[in-house]
Structure formats: C-alpha cells, structure tokens
Design a protein around this motif. Structure first.
Motif, short mmCIF file in Angstrom:
data_model
loop_
_atom_site.label_atom_id
_atom_site.label_comp_id
_atom_site.label_asym_id
_atom_site.label_seq_id
_atom_site.Cartn_x
_atom_site.Cartn_y
_atom_site.Cartn_z
N PHE A 1 0.84 -1.20 0.00
CA PHE A 1 0.00 0.00 0.00
C PHE A 1 0.88 1.26 0.00
O PHE A 1 0.48 2.30 -0.49
CB PHE A 1 -0.91 0.04 1.23
N LYS B 1 2.74 8.29 0.40
CA LYS B 1 1.99 7.30 -0.38
C LYS B 1 2.57 7.32 -1.78
O LYS B 1 2.41 8.27 -2.53
CB LYS B 1 0.52 7.71 -0.38
N ASP C 1 -3.09 -0.18 -5.73
CA ASP C 1 -3.94 -0.48 -4.57
C ASP C 1 -4.98 -1.53 -4.92
O ASP C 1 -5.28 -2.42 -4.12
CB ASP C 1 -4.64 0.80 -4.08
N TYR D 1 -5.34 3.53 1.08
CA TYR D 1 -5.96 3.43 -0.25
C TYR D 1 -7.27 4.20 -0.25
O TYR D 1 -7.72 4.66 0.80
CB TYR D 1 -6.21 1.96 -0.63
N ALA E 1 -10.89 2.09 -4.68
CA ALA E 1 -10.06 0.89 -4.84
C ALA E 1 -10.59 -0.24 -3.97
O ALA E 1 -10.63 -1.40 -4.40
CB ALA E 1 -8.61 1.21 -4.48
#
Ligand code: ATP
Length: 657
Positions: free
Chosen positions: A169, A379, A386, A476, A480
């Motif tokens: 992730f 991120k 994701d 996420y 997703a």
C-alpha cells in the motif's frame, strides 16, 4: 533502504548539529535498534535534537475538544456542549517521545485523536500545526500514522504477509525490489520483536494465532514499515508484559531518535519505561496538569508540595495523585490546575506555558510551510496498485476465511442437493400438479438461496475495522476498496451458483441451464451487494442480520409468489418493483415455463387449470418477462447497492470519530 524506515525525511536528516541548538544536558543515548549492516543506528547518529536539521514535528496551541451532549437536568431539553479536553498547548518535535498519561477517562484518546486530525463530530478549538502548517485531511494521512487502541488485523494472514501488504500500500509494485521489501519487513519485525513469529497467522474465531500482545506489536509494525514522520499511538503497550512493553517503548524511543516524532498514550508505565520518555503530558478530567520534559516532572510536583518518594516509580506516583475516581492518594486537582495555568511550571523549567522553546521557534522561522515532497512520499503508489493489492488480499481472505466462502459453499451445495433430490426428474412430469412443484422450487431458489447471503454479514463487519484503520492512515481510496471487493466476490459467487445449478437443474430436469445459472449468479451478486451496504450502515452485525433478514423477508412477500402481482395492494406495489427478488423470480419462471407447450389434462379428461407454460406466466402477471432485461435489472440493482456502499463508506467511514 533501512534509512527509509528509520528516517521519515532522509534529505533533512544529517549528522550535523543544528546551528542554534543549545543541546540538552539531560540527553540519554539510545542504543536500541539492532541494525542491519550499513544502517544508521540511533546511538550512532543522534541524541535528542542533535543531528536533525528540521526539528519541529507538531505543535498545538489552546487545543480543546467539545462534543454535543443531551442536557441531563430535569425539565431541561436540548443539547449542550461538553468539553472533553480543556484548552491545552504543547509540542512534540522530531526526536521526541511524548508520553500522554492520565487516569482512565481523562481525555488521552480524545487529545490524541484531535492531534492526529481524527475528529469528525467533535468541535476542536485552537490550532494544530505540523512543521508550522495546518494540514489538510490527505496531508494528515501522509504525515501522521495512527495506531489505535484496538487491533484491527485480518486473522487469516501471517505476520509477514500483513507487513508485506502494508508495504504494498505504501510502495506499490515498482518502487522497491523484492530484496528491499524483505529487508524493510525484517527490520520492522526486529523493532517490534516479532521475527520469530513472522510465519504465524494473526488468528481469528476459526484459528488460534498471535497473542494479544503480539497483535499489538504487529499493529505497530504495520505503521512502522511506512516510516511516517509523526507516529501517534493509543496505548501501544496495553496487554503487554513488562518486558515486551519496555521493548516496544524502546523501539519507539529509537525511532524518535532517528528523526520521527512519537506521541503515545500510556496507562501504567514501569519505571524502566518511564526513563524512556522525553516529554510528558499529564491529563486529569480533560485538564493539563503538566507538560514538559519528563525528567523535570518530579521536581515540578515536588515544588508544588507533592514529592515523589525516593525509589518510587514517578508514573505510579503521578497517576495516584491525579486519580479522582479512586481518591486514595488524590490531591487537590484544582490547585494543580491553577498552578499549571499560572505558569508555575515554567519556573520549574518544565512547561510549555506559552513560551516556545528556542529550537521550535528557530524551526518555525526556517520552515514556514510543510514540505510537500515529504508528504507525497507518504503514499508512493496509485489507484491501480492499490486495486491489485486489495484484490489479491480479498481473494486470499475469501478462500482462507471459512465463514466467507467455504461454509457458504457447503451450505449451498448441501441444500441444492436436497432440492435436486426432492424434485427429482420433475422436468419429465407434465401433470397439472407439476405446475405447483415447478413454481415452488423456483420460488425457493430465488428466495431462500438469496436469503442465505445474510450469513456473510458478520465477516464484512469484522473487516470493516481493518478498512477504517487503513483508510484513516491513507493506505488506499474507497474506490479501490469497493472495486476490488466487487471483483473478488464474483469468482466465489459464480462457483457457488455453478455448484448449485449443477445439482438442481440436471437432477430436477429443469429447463435452461445457462439462463438459470446467469439468474442465480446475478441474484447472489446483488444479495451480496445489499449485505455489503447493510454492513456499512449498521453499527453491529446483529442489527445487520436482523435488518437484512427483515428486508429480504419483505421482498419475498411481494415478489409475486405468495400473491400475484395484480393482487398486491396498491400501498405495497412499489415494494414489488423495488424488490430485486421480483426480477429473479420472473427470470426463473420465464426460463422454466416459456418452453412448455402444454400440460396434461386432469384425470378423466377435464382440462387442467393451466394448458401451457405461457398460461402459467399469464396467471402470475409475467407475460411481459424479457429474461435478459429482468436479469439486467437484477445486476443493475447489484451495482446500485455497491455504489451506495461506496458512498456510505466515503461519507461515514472516514476512520475519524
Ligand atoms: N462522543 C462523546 N460524547 C460524550 N462523552 C465522550 C465522548 N467521547 C468521549 N467521551 C468522554 O470523554 C472522556 C475522555 O474519554 P477518552 O476516551 O479520551 O479517555 P481516555 O483517557 O483515553 O480513557 P482510557 O484510558 O480509559 O482509554 C470520557 O469520560 C468519555 O466518556
């Protein structure tokens, strides 16, 4: 690569002393990270505040939290505001481990949530800045990792798999090689002392796994691997024995020394753990009684007439002093509050008292805005990555969690076999009574097999906790999550529908295997979408099961079996159209009866009630069925439920409280 784990903003982390850093006489050197070759250790590079050119973590000024509560006094109605945390100011900078302590119910979690930007319904007053800037929600998620008091891990995965997914992730699939990921994983495991448990499953109601303390440590590792700039932890040591608690707090201290900012609530630290704190914030009844260097706390309270006895654990002493629920040793809290408010602590060199320490002021001058590059680094992968990670996880979870797939598969298979045997070779029978049998089997399949989808709801709700944690920490997006849920639910649904169809249709010799399979697959898909939505709407699975069962029961009542459409009272006819069961039943009925040209006459040659399959459909107000359209409507309902599910998650399941 370990540097990414250990240093939240490598570029700003150097071994040089900052220009105006006066140092700190009370510095402890921490040698706690057993480093991999080439990895900087805490002791090698930095003592508190040294070596970090960017020392400001977060600061809060006059921070208060209030919630709306119903008025309790007799005769009074309406709502009033209750202040859970009184205005308080403080800061935690890179290199700090700030411990938030206080009796149960004193407001520690509330304060932590406010600092971490996790308040939704409460009114938060004052200001909270990170590196001098107020953050947006998404910046918060990239900047701050939050480890909640409750563990929310998926039971079917091993420790190592859980960490690997957290890394996916964070980094996706292209940023790190397998070796780098492995190294990050093993370093995090070392930090939380779980190396020997790497292959152990987390555990759930179906299987034993990690102990409560090990789960706590894994929750910590899941956030650690992401190397957040600020880590906020609610009770990281609850449920741990004293050695493990010390181990965890030592790891957090070491992490802080490497440039992270660590803020943790802690209930009952041992004296060993106490020595690890850099700063202490003491709360009672939502009021701050002390904020400052932890080593100054004993002197501060001593100056106010509360001397911690020699050889006592200061943490125990302070908590006994300020606990008003069990006032065995409790002192006059009002006096302590007034003393703190008047700035007495400043004299003791311990309190914030409106005066920023010089290094914080310096950092504020140097750095007015949040470094967006650092935030984006939080991120590093996109929507597609994701979706891939979530889909893999869902598929494995569905296969490994008996409650999600296997128990249902067994239930459907057994029931379908019973149905097939009960109606054995019905398709060869064209007697007038076979009409009733055909309608009944189709109703049972359309209603009861769909109804059994209710069984999956508890698992959806258990997994919701994981979603909340991950969403709160920005792992996420809702899109997703829902997309991968839908796509990975489909194979399982299809297998169940196929097994059921393969047992019922040939045994009972029903018409149209393919259409029957398509209608049943659509029905189960939509029922699961409905249960997902229900799971997102209710606070507890018992309510969800009751709600799901009630709605499905109502839908069965009006689907056109118990009462034909033309006879449904006008005040309920809208439910007939709203119930997706209606369209499933219609598709099944048309599939079965359309091809039947005639039924036998009654014994003695009298004409039967239904001369043909078409006559049955007309009787049930189903002459207008277009099978493709009706199955299409069922699928459209399914997508609608999943879309609503996404909306509800987006709006109400933000990971805030
Ligand atoms: N939404 C709310 N409405 C009303 N009161 C609330 C709300 N949330 C928390 N409280 C109250 O605020 C107080 C502080 O709660 P909080 O969970 O922050 O305490 P805590 O110090 O973390 O306790 P513990 O150590 O037991 O976890 C408690 O008395 C709690 O009942």
């Amino acid at each position: 690569m370990e540097e990414e784990l250990n240093a939240p903003d490598g570029a700003q982390y150097t071994a040089e002393e900052p220009e105006e850093d006066a140092g700190d006489p009370g510095v402890r050197t921490v040698e706690l990270i057993e480093s991999a070759p080439g990895v900087r250790t805490a002791s090698a590079d930095c003592e508190r505040g040294k070596g970090i050119t960017h020392p400001l973590g977060c600061e809060w000024v006059d921070l208060s939290v209030s919630v709306r509560v119903k008025k309790r006094n007799k005769g009074e109605r309406g709502v009033t505001m209750k202040q859970l945390v009184q205005p308080t100011s403080g800061y935690a900078q890179s290199g700090d481990l700030l411990a938030v302590m206080g009796p149960s119910g004193s407001g520690k979690t509330t304060l932590l949530d406010a600092i971490a930007g996790r308040m939704k319904s409460a009114a938060v007053g004052g200001s909270i800045t990170f590196d001098g800037s107020v953050l947006t929600d998404s910046q918060h998620q990239a900047f701050v990792s939050y480890v909640a008091q409750e563990d929310s891990l998926l039971g079917v995965f091993t420790v190592s798999e859980t960490l690997r997914m957290a890394l996916r992730f964070r980094y996706g699939y292209n940023m790190k090689s397998e070796a780098e990921l492995k190294s990050l994983e093993s370093h995090a495991l070392k930090l939380v002392g779980l190396t020997s448990a790497a292959g152990t499953k987390v555990g759930d109601i179906f299987r034993k796994g990690l102990s409560g303390g090990q789960k706590r440590r894994l929750s910590l590792a899941v956030e650690l691997v992401k190397a957040p700039k600020v880590m906020v932890l609610d009770e990281p040591t609850s449920g741990l024995d004293s050695a493990s608690a010390f181990g965890i707090m030592s790891s957090l201290t070491a992490l802080a020394k490497l440039g992270h900012t660590v803020i943790a609530t802690i209930h009952q630290p041992s004296s060993d753990v106490w020595t690890l704190f850099d700063k202490l914030l003491l709360l009672s009844e939502g009021r701050t009684l002390f904020f400052g260097e932890s080593r100054a706390a004993v002197g501060y309270f001593g100056a106010l007439g509360h001397q911690c006895p020699e050889l006592s654990n200061p943490a125990d002493f302070f908590l006994a002093l300020i606990n008003t629920d069990f006032p065995l040793h409790a002192c006059d809290l009002g006096y302590l509050q007034r003393a703190y408010g008047k700035g007495a602590p400043a004299a003791a060199g311990s309190a914030y008292a409106g005066l920023l320490p010089h290094e914080v002021a310096l950092a504020k001058r140097q750095k007015k805005h949040v470094d967006l590059d650092v935030l984006h680094a939080g991120k590093a992968c996109g929507f597609l990555a994701d979706c891939v990670t979530l889909s893999k996880r869902n598929l494995l979870n569905n296969l490994r969690n008996p409650g999600i797939f296997w128990v249902r598969f067994a239930m459907y298979t057994m029931l379908s076999l019973m149905i097939g045997l009960m109606y054995l070779e019905l398709g060869d029978d064209f007697s007038p009574s076979s009409v009733l049998s055909r309608i009944n089997i189709l109703f049972f399949v359309a209603a009861f097999l769909v109804f059994m989808s209710v069984a999956v709801l508890p698992f959806f709700i258990i997994e919701r906790a994981t979603f909340l944690r991950e969403r709160g920490n920005g792992s996420y997006s809702v899109g997703a999550f829902v997309l991968s849920n839908v796509s990975m639910a489909l194979p399982g649904i299809f297998v169940i529908a196929l097994a059921s169809t393969a047992l019922i249709v040939p045994l009972a010799k029903l018409n149209g295997f393919g259409i029957y399979l398509a209608a049943l697959t659509a029905a189960l898909f939509t029922a699961e979408g409905f249960m997902s939505l229900t799971g997102a709407l209710v606070p507890h699975y018992i309510i969800g099961i009751a709600l799901g069962a009630g709605v499905f029961g109502f839908f069965m009542l009006v689907e056109g079996f118990f009462i034909v459409k033309d006879d449904i009272p006008p005040w309920f006819i809208w439910v007939h159209y709203l119930a997706f069961h209606t369209y499933i039943f219609r598709a099944f009925m048309a599939n079965e009866f359309e091809p039947i040209a005639s039924f036998d006459e009654l014994p003695g040659g009298a004409p039967a009630q239904f001369s043909s399959g078409r006559a049955v459909l007309e009787f049930y107000s189903m002459a207008d069925v277009a099978i493709g359209r009706d199955i299409g409507i069922v699928v459209a309902f399914g997508f609608f439920f999943y879309a609503m599910y996404a909306v509800v998650l987006q709006l109400f399941h933000t990971g805030k409280r």
